[in-house]
Write an enzyme that holds these catalytic residues in place. Structure first.
Site, short mmCIF file in Angstrom:
data_model
loop_
_atom_site.label_atom_id
_atom_site.label_comp_id
_atom_site.label_asym_id
_atom_site.label_seq_id
_atom_site.Cartn_x
_atom_site.Cartn_y
_atom_site.Cartn_z
N ASP A 98 0.87 -1.18 0.00
CA ASP A 98 0.00 0.00 0.00
C ASP A 98 0.91 1.23 0.00
OD1 ASP A 98 -2.34 1.63 0.38
OD2 ASP A 98 -3.25 -0.07 1.40
N ASP A 194 -2.94 4.71 -2.39
CA ASP A 194 -3.96 5.35 -1.57
C ASP A 194 -4.31 6.75 -2.10
OD1 ASP A 194 -5.32 5.00 1.09
OD2 ASP A 194 -4.29 6.89 1.51
N GLU A 236 -6.34 4.21 -6.06
CA GLU A 236 -7.65 4.44 -5.43
C GLU A 236 -8.14 5.81 -5.90
OE1 GLU A 236 -9.73 4.70 -1.01
OE2 GLU A 236 -7.78 5.59 -1.37
N HIS A 312 -11.39 -2.48 3.07
CA HIS A 312 -11.32 -2.16 4.50
C HIS A 312 -12.07 -0.87 4.85
CE1 HIS A 312 -8.39 0.25 2.50
NE2 HIS A 312 -8.24 1.01 3.58
N ASP A 313 -12.59 -0.16 3.86
CA ASP A 313 -13.34 1.09 4.11
C ASP A 313 -14.84 0.89 3.92
OD1 ASP A 313 -10.96 2.58 4.48
OD2 ASP A 313 -10.79 2.96 2.33
#
Ligand code: GLC
Length: 536
Positions: A98, A194, A236, A312-313
């Protein structure tokens, strides 16, 4: 079009705090992940996307990094990371790191220097202004934090412990590329980037994402780092349209392999409303339109999609769009079949392959996530009741995805020997766990395993055209066609029987969660029926 390994890959996302606790402190760690590689190999996945494991004060669970080239103590050491890489690679599993470079932690050495010494070069690595404007933080409140010592404000689009980096600064950009090359040299398989669409921000013009220099920065990064290697890169990008996604992912574009677009996820809340105003009733016709648009616009040779329901969000997809009761298993398989046979690279979020669901949180005291906590505080001030707030957090809050992975029916679902885990284990773990799934040949796990295998074997999943078919509203059916082969994928996204009148004959079943013969004979789909058949 040149084919890359990631065209045939399925990626598995691990949220390290919650995957497996090897040292018994109630938190997942790298050794825990290594101990579960055989399980992942059995599932068949090609790569792991590892959410951040770097040194961090954990204000946002690792998305606030204080040292990009060190491992957080709670997760282990760099030796543990090297061991994970070695063990994963020996099983044919790549590790995708990440990359969080829109911001650092306020405890990063750069920010410490920038704050304490306004004359230092590091000052300009961040964004300082004498006066704040009305930009808001995604985690609530103003995006500007006052720094008394220098009488200036710094920008933070997330928590105030996550100061935004200033990508205008060439020296900073070079430091980031050096850091990326450090990880590439370790033999990683790529980067998940990210909020990458925010790095070209222009705060004075209130431009937060898709700024004018964004693609220049990404091209520069590509050339300076991963462009020379066959790596997977996925950005993302919450605000991406198909047009924008093509720019990132067109094969000759020298930018990224693909991006995560979130248009389908936006159906989880009311139109133009914050995510907390959730919408549980899935608008299936709209979902069909959205996917059909992305599938056709990012056609072969023009760009590449990523395919996901969970991360995970996000809430657990079964809790918002699937069925968590009688049809838990069947709806999980249906959603998987629907998604994995489209064109793109599928992502599985830990626990999705065993049908994990949201956690029954009762009280704010059980909540860990900074976004949910900030929302609760703001909503209380704005007159919402505690019940309304908990209702939103229970459906949409990020902790739902972050409760420990359920491995077996022993204490703490086999996740940890500790009496206390950082987030509680879902009380359904005695029924929903990996050991039970592995023991049942008809489990959700084996549907995922089969889909992962198809992805590796079948060229048509990459090459065939996509066509949305006219059906009953709650039925999502599409065709994938090549000149000499075509496949029908049909899914009933509801708890009710639906009409189904697509075809009378097919050649062979590719995957199914039902008796598809009945569907063809009776022209009906039973609740959550899903299958793929070859037509000719
Ligand atoms: C991304 C991450 C999220 C994090 C945020 C700030 O959206 O997925 O978990 O809180 O960026 O880094």
């Amino acid at each position: 079009m040149q084919k890359h390994w990631w065209h045939k890959a399925t990626i598995y996302q691990i949220y390290p705090k919650s995957f497996m606790d090897a040292n018994g402190d109630g938190l997942g760690d790298l050794k825990g992940i290594t101990s579960k590689l055989d399980y992942l190999q059995k599932l068949g996945i090609t790569a792991i996307w590892l959410s951040p494991v770097y040194q961090s004060p954990m204000d946002d669970n690792g998305y606030d990094i204080s040292d990009y080239q060190a491992i957080a103590d709670i997760f282990g050491s760099m030796a543990d990371m090297d061991e994970l890489l070695k063990e994963a690679n020996s099983r044919g599993i790549k590790i995708i790191m990440d990359l969080v470079v829109n911001h650092t932690s306020d405890e990063h050495a750069w920010f410490i220097e920038a704050r304490s010494n306004p004359e230092s070069p590091e000052r300009d690595y961040y964004i300082w202004r004498d006066q704040p404007n009305d930009l808001l933080s995604i985690f609530g409140g103003s995006a500007w934090e006052y720094d008394q010592a220098s009488n200036q404000y710094y920008l933070h689009f997330f928590s105030k412990k996550q100061p935004d980096l200033n990508w205008e600064n060439a020296e900073l950009r070079q430091k980031i590329y050096d850091m990326m090359n450090f990880w590439i040299a370790k033999g990683i398989g790529g980067f998940r980037m990210d909020v990458i669409d925010m790095i070209g921000k222009i705060p004075d013009q209130k431009i937060s994402s898709n700024g004018p220099k964004l693609h220049d920065y990404i091209k520069e990064m590509n050339q300076a780092t991963f462009g020379q290697h066959d790596l997977l890169t996925v950005g993302e990008t919450w605000g991406a349209t198909p047009e924008i996604a093509k720019r990132y992912s067109e094969p000759d574009g020298q930018e990224l392999s693909m991006v995560f677009q979130f248009e389908h996820v936006s159906l989880q809340h009311k139109p133009n409303a914050p995510k907390w105003d959730y919408e549980k009733e899935l608008d299936v016709p709209e979902l069909k339109n959205i996917f059909a648009k992305w599938q056709t616009e990012l056609a072969l040779g023009q760009g590449w999609n990523s395919l996901f329901w969970n991360n995970h969000d996000l809430p657990r997809v079964l809790s918002i769009w699937g069925n968590t009761g009688t049809y838990r298993q069947k709806s999980a398989k249906a959603l998987a079949i629907l998604l994995h046979l489209m064109r793109g690279t599928p992502y599985i979020y830990q626990g999705e392959e065993i049908g994990m669901v949201n956690y029954p949180f009762k009280d704010l005291s059980e909540i860990n996530d900074i976004e949910s906590l900030n929302y609760a505080q703001e909503a209380l001030e704005n007159g919402k009741t505690k019940e309304q707030i908990m209702d939103s957090i229970c459906m949409i809050g990020r902790d739902n995805a972050r409760t420990p992975m359920q491995w077996d029916r022993t204490k703490q679902a086999g996740f940890s020997v500790s009496d206390q885990t950082w987030l509680p284990v879902n009380p359904n773990y005695k029924d929903v766990n990996a050991a039970a799934a592995l023991a049942d040949p008809d489990s959700i796990f084996y549907t995922y395993q089969k889909l992962v295998g198809l992805r590796k074997e079948c060229d048509w999943l990459i090459d065939a055209d996509f066509e949305l078919l006219e059906t009953a509203d709650k039925v999502f059916a599409y065709k994938r066609s090549l000149p000499d082969e075509s496949y029908l994928i049909a899914v009933n996204l509801s708890d009710e029987e639906q009409d189904f009148e697509l075809t009378d004959s097919y050649k062979e079943t590719i995957i199914s969660n039902t008796d598809e013969n009945q569907a063809f004979a009776n022209h009906k789909l039973q609740p959550w029926d899903a299958f793929c058949v070859r037509l000719n």
